[in-house]
Structures are given as structure tokens and as C-alpha cells.
Design an enzyme around this catalytic site. Structure first.
Site, PDB file in Angstrom:
ATOM      1  N   CYS A   2     -26.924  57.957 -14.844  1.00 22.62           N
ATOM      2  CA  CYS A   2     -25.670  58.321 -15.703  1.00 22.62           C
ATOM      3  C   CYS A   2     -25.904  59.606 -16.466  1.00 22.62           C
ATOM      4  CB  CYS A   2     -24.966  57.272 -16.471  1.00 22.62           C
ATOM      5  SG  CYS A   2     -24.452  55.750 -16.019  1.00 22.62           S
ATOM      6  N   ARG A  27     -28.304  63.093 -11.947  1.00 23.55           N
ATOM      7  CA  ARG A  27     -28.436  61.226 -12.569  1.00 23.55           C
ATOM      8  C   ARG A  27     -27.424  60.013 -12.425  1.00 23.55           C
ATOM      9  NH1 ARG A  27     -30.934  61.803 -17.027  1.00 23.55           N
ATOM     10  NH2 ARG A  27     -30.491  60.068 -18.167  1.00 23.55           N
ATOM     11  N   TRP A  74     -23.311  56.404 -12.106  1.00 21.57           N
ATOM     12  CA  TRP A  74     -24.655  55.485 -11.276  1.00 21.57           C
ATOM     13  C   TRP A  74     -24.262  54.120 -11.265  1.00 21.57           C
ATOM     14  CZ3 TRP A  74     -29.194  52.152 -10.925  1.00 21.57           C
ATOM     15  CH2 TRP A  74     -29.008  52.390 -10.178  1.00 21.57           C
ATOM     16  N   ASN A 100     -24.877  55.666 -21.531  1.00 25.39           N
ATOM     17  CA  ASN A 100     -25.930  55.373 -19.739  1.00 25.39           C
ATOM     18  C   ASN A 100     -27.371  54.383 -19.635  1.00 25.39           C
ATOM     19  OD1 ASN A 100     -27.713  56.547 -18.479  1.00 25.39           O
ATOM     20  ND2 ASN A 100     -28.961  57.691 -20.331  1.00 25.39           N
ATOM     21  N   GLY A 101     -27.161  53.962 -19.116  1.00 23.10           N
ATOM     22  CA  GLY A 101     -27.525  52.566 -19.882  1.00 23.10           C
ATOM     23  C   GLY A 101     -27.142  51.217 -19.175  1.00 23.10           C
ATOM     24  N   GLU A 483     -45.585  57.954   0.931  1.00 26.98           N
ATOM     25  CA  GLU A 483     -45.040  59.184   0.318  1.00 26.98           C
ATOM     26  C   GLU A 483     -44.434  59.740   1.913  1.00 26.98           C
ATOM     27  OE1 GLU A 483     -43.501  59.132  -2.224  1.00 26.98           O
ATOM     28  OE2 GLU A 483     -42.864  61.614  -2.307  1.00 26.98           O
ATOM     29  N   LYS A 487     -40.156  59.573   1.165  1.00 30.20           N
ATOM     30  CA  LYS A 487     -38.917  60.716   1.860  1.00 30.20           C
ATOM     31  C   LYS A 487     -37.966  60.836   2.956  1.00 30.20           C
ATOM     32  CE  LYS A 487     -39.601  61.939  -1.849  1.00 30.20           C
ATOM     33  NZ  LYS A 487     -40.385  61.733  -2.611  1.00 30.20           N
ATOM     34  N   GLU A 490     -35.298  58.473   2.424  1.00 33.65           N
ATOM     35  CA  GLU A 490     -34.467  58.548   1.052  1.00 33.65           C
ATOM     36  C   GLU A 490     -33.398  59.347   1.488  1.00 33.65           C
ATOM     37  OE1 GLU A 490     -36.699  60.085  -2.205  1.00 33.65           O
ATOM     38  OE2 GLU A 490     -35.556  59.906  -3.721  1.00 33.65           O
ATOM     39  N   HIS A 506     -52.153  44.007  13.523  1.00 28.12           N
ATOM     40  CA  HIS A 506     -51.718  43.242  13.064  1.00 28.12           C
ATOM     41  C   HIS A 506     -50.254  42.394  12.977  1.00 28.12           C
ATOM     42  CE1 HIS A 506     -56.075  42.639  12.264  1.00 28.12           C
ATOM     43  NE2 HIS A 506     -55.920  43.671  11.567  1.00 28.12           N
ATOM     44  N   LYS A 605     -31.676  60.380  -9.606  1.00 24.60           N
ATOM     45  CA  LYS A 605     -32.967  61.116 -10.263  1.00 24.60           C
ATOM     46  C   LYS A 605     -33.312  60.294 -11.233  1.00 24.60           C
ATOM     47  CE  LYS A 605     -36.318  64.333  -9.965  1.00 24.60           C
ATOM     48  NZ  LYS A 605     -36.474  63.981  -8.589  1.00 24.60           N
TER      49      LYS A 605
END
Ligand code: M6R
Length: 610
Positions: A2, A27, A74, A100-101, A483, A487, A490, A506, A605
Site C-alpha cells: 500500500c 507498493r 495491496w 498502510n500495514g 533467483e 524471476k 514472478e 532423486h 514491491k
């Protein structure tokens, strides 16, 4: 998680709020809204979806005024919808709040407020805030907010406007970032600096436990008990253009291309003239005596920063001969980690605001560990709470998918490794010198890797034809494979499984079918042959294999379908180069699929909730 924007002054507020929110969309972008105080009335417009949907609506129904607050969301409590969008208001409609939070005790507060006759219209935790303000309001907004702050638990940054006091905004912060911008006859509130850079560079960075009364003529900061706090102005050095796209189609590709420069910035001033020592500024106070007491290093982070931490583990164990554990921050705290005052805890966070990382940092401090933070954001919570801080100097990273932050986290970890090795005497001067000289050459080598962009763009077409893909490698290559796969997942939404190459047999080998794309990282010389054997295992099942290897490894061409060559560097430093083709692959995969590259679905983000 947010974004909050607020303005008070003499200009039209709507375009300023929208401009600021556009810089904060990274955000969260499930919904957006603004509240404007005009002629003694609070007017709210909010809409599910990205900011541009709200902008379209406001074209037909503009909100005029000089005071207002805005929000880009968000979703945490309550699905993305018009009614759950911020700003939220009280029963009378006179008070509006953006937040926000998470208000952790919101259920209790909601039930209590409902029993007092308050009507709720959303499923959010946030809505308790305007109703609480309404409950305590007796003609003084600051006092009402102060009372609210004694009731709420959790993490929050919020801004309130009220039609009975149209000349002020009241804001507060606990565990979520909030910045105040100082203008001339106007002032600003934002979750992050880029939102206000078009208007001012002078800021107050609000600390946890602080609130502020913002008017057009000034800003007064208080603690939650109402004691005035003397704030120092933090002048932002980078300009707004640094946070714009600069001719690229997306922030992500711009940030990928900024990586050579970003690595240079990370290294600048930190390598001694004779190249054999690492120098940190006054933010790092790890004396030889302190370092000699360390018997374990714990690296803790989330997502991409965690993957950087995995590289850090390999590098530090090799160079320091000390056990290094790398943990996911959300797991760390709840497993009662075995750390104490002889542990050096390294937290890595681009934003410096990730709730899980921050909680892990606090847990480590509680147990007596010394905490070194590697972060990109000056004044972030992590930077303020750690004992030692290394800034990555990557510049603002806007795309949700982290690229230049990762690469500069790696560069910082290499510096830390050499710094500690010198103090511990585990790397002699010549070895340090060779390593640091090689490190300094990486920006130019990264530029060379970027020249392969078109080839990787073509390769992306092979990947997008499939819903699954595999990334394999051993040791440091495995850390980078993780990584690379993150990417791709995402932003292109292609399932990508990263596997330690030796572990395939395995289980995962069962998923290999003819034609499936496999990216094989083969930069680690000491286990080169072993990785090649694993590649042969997938080739034997007819997978389509692309290898990433150092120049000169011509023989690999006989084993795989195609090779991306990297300029040579020492194997420990390879991750900085290896990751670049993987970032480009993810980027072009997402572009090819027509996805929203900079704002992937369901993500934000900065994740400031647990
Ligand atoms: O700001 P932080 O570095 O603490 O963020 C950690 C993760 O949320 C972040 O790296 C995330 O995984 C990225 N979106 C990945 O590209």
C-alpha cells in the site's frame, strides 16, 4: 504494501495525489482512491483496479480542492473491491483515513465500535481507524488521533483528514514507512520518497512511534504521548528522473540495464587504493576485536534478497571458514534460532521495510547478536535498527521484480566477505587484491553480458511456449538458479523449478519430457564435469537445454542445444554475471506473454506485513 500520498497547500490537490500515487503503485495496485477536503466537505473517489481506472473516473468527476490524501492498495484484509478500497471514512463521512500495514486487534475494535453504534461498510482492518477517530473526536483532530494510537496494535502508517479541521492532515507511523516532504507554503506525506520528488527534496523521515500535524505552513512532529520531537531534515540527493523510465518500456528493463552502473556505485570508495582492503564508512563499526568474537554468521532475508544471502553463504564459508546459515526471514523467528552475542546477523533488504526481515532483525538483537544490514533505502527501518549498515546505492528500484538491488546486494556481500576476511586473517593480501581487482572489473563484464540481449529475447520464445521450465546448477550456480526461476515465475507466470543439478535424479527428473526448456548454469569450475553429467541426464530425456558457461568452454556445445557465454571471472564472482541472462529471460518472457511486467499480479514491491 500500500502506498499513501497526502498534500496540503495552495495547488489543486488531485493531480498531485495522482502523480504521487503513480510513483507508489509498486507498493500495491489492487485499488486506488483519494479523499479531498473542499469547502468544508470531505469527498472520496475510489475504485478497484489499477490507478489508471481511478484516473479515468476522475476525468469525468474531478475532485477540486487543496487538501487531500490518496492511497494505492495491496489487499490484506478484504478482497480487492471498491468498498474495501481506501480512503475509508467514519459514520458521519467527515473523517477520511488512508492506511498502510495491518491493525492486528481490528476484530476486537470493530466489535466494540459496532456495539457503540458505528456502521462498517468494508471488510478491512483499516476501517476501524476513521471510526475510532470519530469516537474520540472532540474538536481536536491531533488529540483524537493520539487517543486512537493508544488503542491500535500492529503495524501502520496512516494519514487522516477531517472536514471540521480542513487546514491540516494528521499522520502517524508504527512499523510502516512514512515520509514528510517540506515545501514552500505546501507540504507532503508519502510512503516513499519518489512520490514527492517532483515537488521537494527536503524531508522528515518519520520514526516508529511518531505522529505529525501537517499544515500548509509547517510540520510539527510528536511522539505518541504528544511530546514535540525535533526532527532533522533529510535532503534527498537523487532526482526524480532517476526514478522514471528514461525511454525504456518498463522499469524492469531499465533497471536491468542500470546494473553495471549500480555495481560501480556499490563499490565506489569502498576499495582501498592498493586494492587489498575494503573500507566502509562510519555506518559500519565492526572492529577487529568485534569480528574476532564472531563464531557464526546468520544471513536472513526474503525472496530475491534471500537468494543473494545464499550466495553470501557460499562465499563467506569459503573465505572466512566460519559456519554461515542463510534463512528465510519468515521462518527464522519461529524456529527459536540458535544465535547469541557471538553471532553476526546479516539482514538483506532492498526496501529495508520488509516486515519479516525486520522482525528477524529484532529477534536477533533480542538474543544479543550484532546486526549488519545491507539495504538500499537510506533511513529505512532496517537501516535504523541495525548496528552496522551498508547501503547498496542501487538507486530507486521501482519494478516489483528485483534486479539491480540483487546484483548490488551480491557486490555488498563480496565486500563484507573481504572486509571480515582481512580482520580474521583468512585471506592473505595478494588473494584479497586479486579478488577485489576482479570485482572492480565486473561492471564492464556485466555490460558485455547485456550485449546478448537479442539472443535472450529469442530464447524467451522457447520458454513461453511451455507452462513449466527448469533451472539447474550446483553450488553458487544453484543459488543463482533459484533467483532465475523466481524471476520467471514472478513476472511471466511460467512455472519454473530450480533444482540442485545433482538432486534431479532423486525426483524431479520424472518431470522432464521431450522439448521442455531447461536452463543449465555451468560456471563453477570445481564441479564443472559433475554438472555436465547432470545436463546429460536431462538431454537423454530430450529436454531443450540452454547452458550458461564461461567463454572458452566450447566443448559444452556438443552436450546442449545452445550456449550463452559469459566473460570469464573467478568462480566465486560468477553469480553477478550469471543472473543477467536470467533476468533478461524473465523480462522478455513476460513481454512475450503480454503480462504487466512492472506490476505482476498479486504482488507488491514492499511487503510490510507478515
Ligand atoms: O525489500 P526486500 O529486499 O526486503 O524485499 C524482499 C522480497 O520481497 C523481494 O526480494 C521479492 O522477492 C522480489 N519481488 C523478487 O523479485
Amino acid at each position: 504494501m500500500c502506498g499513501i500520498m497526502g498534500y496540503i497547500g495552495s495547488k489543486e490537490v488531485e493531480p498531485i495525489l495522482l502523480d504521487g500515487l503513480s510513483k507508489l503503485e509498486y507498493r500495491g495496485y489492487d485499488s486506488a482512491g483519494i479523499a479531498v477536503v473542499k469547502e468544508g466537505k470531505v469527498k472520496i473517489e475510489k475504485k478497484e483496479g489499477k490507478l489508471k481506472i481511478l484516473e479515468e473516473r476522475l476525468k469525468a468527476k474531478s475532485l477540486k480542492g487543496n487538501v487531500g490524501i490518496g492511497h494505492t492498495r495491496w489487499a490484506t484484509h478484504g478482497s480487492p473491491s471498491d468498498k474495501n478500497s481506501h480512503p475509508h471514512s467514519d459514520c458521519s463521512g467527515k473523517i477520511a483515513v488512508v492506511h498502510n500495514g495491518i491493525i492486528e486487534n481490528y476484530l476486537y475494535l470493530r466489535e466494540w465500535l459496532q456495539s457503540e453504534g458505528h456502521n462498517f461498510t468494508s471488510e478491512t482492518d483499516t476501517e476501524v481507524l476513521p471510526h475510532l477517530v470519530e469516537h474520540y473526536y472532540q474538536g481536536n483532530l491531533q488529540e483524537a488521533v493520539q487517543k486512537v494510537l493508544t488503542k491500535v496494535e500492529g503495524s501502520f502508517a496512516f494519514a487522516v483528514c477531517c472536514e471540521d479541521e480542513p487546514d491540516k492532515l494528521v499522520v502517524a507511523r508504527q512499523d510502516s514507512p512514512l515520509v514528510l516532504g517540506l515545501g514552500d507554503g505546501e507540504n507532503f506525506v508519502a510512503s516513499d520518497i519518489p512520490a514527492i520528488l517532483n515537488y521537494t527534496r527536503d524531508t522528515y523521515i518519520l520514526d516508529d512511534g511518531q505522529m505529525a500535524v501537517v499544515t500548509a505552513d509547517g510540520i510539527e512532529v510528536f511522539d505518541f504521548k504528544g511530546n514535540e520531537v525535533d526532527k532533522k531534515i533529510f535532503r534527498v540527493k537523487w532526482d526524480a528522473a532517476a526514478a522514471e523510465k528514461g525511454g525504456y518500456d518498463h522499469f524492469m528493463i531499465k533497471e536491468i540495464h542500470e546494473q553495471p552502473k549500480a555495481i560501480r556505485e556499490t563499490l565506489t570508495g569502498r576499495i582501498s587504493e592498493n586494492k587489498s582492503s575494503v573500507l566502509f564508512d562510519e555506518n559500519v563499526a565492526l572492529t577487529k576485536e568485534r569480528v574476532s568474537r564472531i563464531d557464526k554468521i546468520a544471513i536472513v532475508a526474503c525472496g530475491t534478497a534471500y537468494h543473494a544471502g545464499l550466495v553470501g553463504k557460499y562465499v563467506m564459508e569459503k573465505t572466512l571458514h566460519i559456519p554461515v546459515e542463510t534463512d528465510i526471514a519468515s521462518e527464522f523467528r519461529y524456529r527459536d534460532p540458535l544465535i547469541n552475542k557471538r553471532t553476526l546477523m546479516i539482514v538483506i533488504s532492498q526496501s529495508g521495510e520488509t516486515a519479516d526481515t525486520l522482525a528477524a532483525l529484532r529477534e536477533a538483537k533480542r538474543k544479543g547478536a550484532r546486526v549488519l544490514a545491507i539495504t538500499n533505502v537510506v533511513g529505512s527501518s532496517v537501516s535504523r535498527e541495525a548496528d552496522d549498515v551498508i547501503y547498496t546505492w542501487a538507486g530507486p528500484e521501482i519494478a516489483v521484480a528485483s534486479t539491480k538491488a540483487y546484483i548490488t546486494q551480491l557486490a555488498s556481500l563480496y565486500l563484507v566477505a573481504v572486509y571480515l576476511a582481512e580482520k580474521l586473517g583468512t585471506m592473505d593480501a595478494q588473494v584479497r587484491k586479486n579478488f577485489l581487482q576482479e570485482l572492480e572489473q565486473l561492471p564492464e563484464k556485466a555490460e558485455l553480458v547485456l550485449q546478448d540481449e537479442e539472443r535472450i529475447q529469442k530464447l524467451a520464445k522457447e520458454f513461453v511456449a511451455w507452462d513449466d521450465s527448469f533451472f539447474i546448477g550446483r553450488s553458487l550456480d544453484y543459488a543463482v538458479a533459484l533467483e532465475g526461476s523466481l524471476k520467471l515465475k514472478e513476472i511471466s507466470y511460467i512455472h519454473a523449478e530450480a533444482y540442485a543439478a545433482g538432486e534431479l535424479k532423486h525426483g524431479t527428473l520424472a518431470l522432464i519430457v521431450p522439448g521442455i526448456p531447461v536452463m543449465a548454469l555451468v560456471t563453477q569450475e570445481d564441479i564443472y564435469e559433475k554438472t555436465v553429467s547432470n545436463i546429460k541426464e536431462v538431454k537423454a530425456r530430450d529436454a531443450f537445454v540452454t547452458a550458461i558457461a564461461f567463454e572458452g568452454r566450447k566443448e559444452i556445445e556438443k552436450v546442449v542445444d545452445q550456449v550463452i557465454y559469459l566473460p570469464r571471472t573467478t568462480t566465486l564472482l560468477a553469480p553477478i554475471l550469471t543472473v543477467i541472462p536470467l533476468q533478461l529471460l524473465a523480462y522478455y518472457g513476460a513481454v512475450e506473454r503480454g503480462e504487466d511486467v512492472d506490476k505482476p499480479r498479486n504482488l507488491a514491491k514492499s511487503v510490510t506485513v507478515e
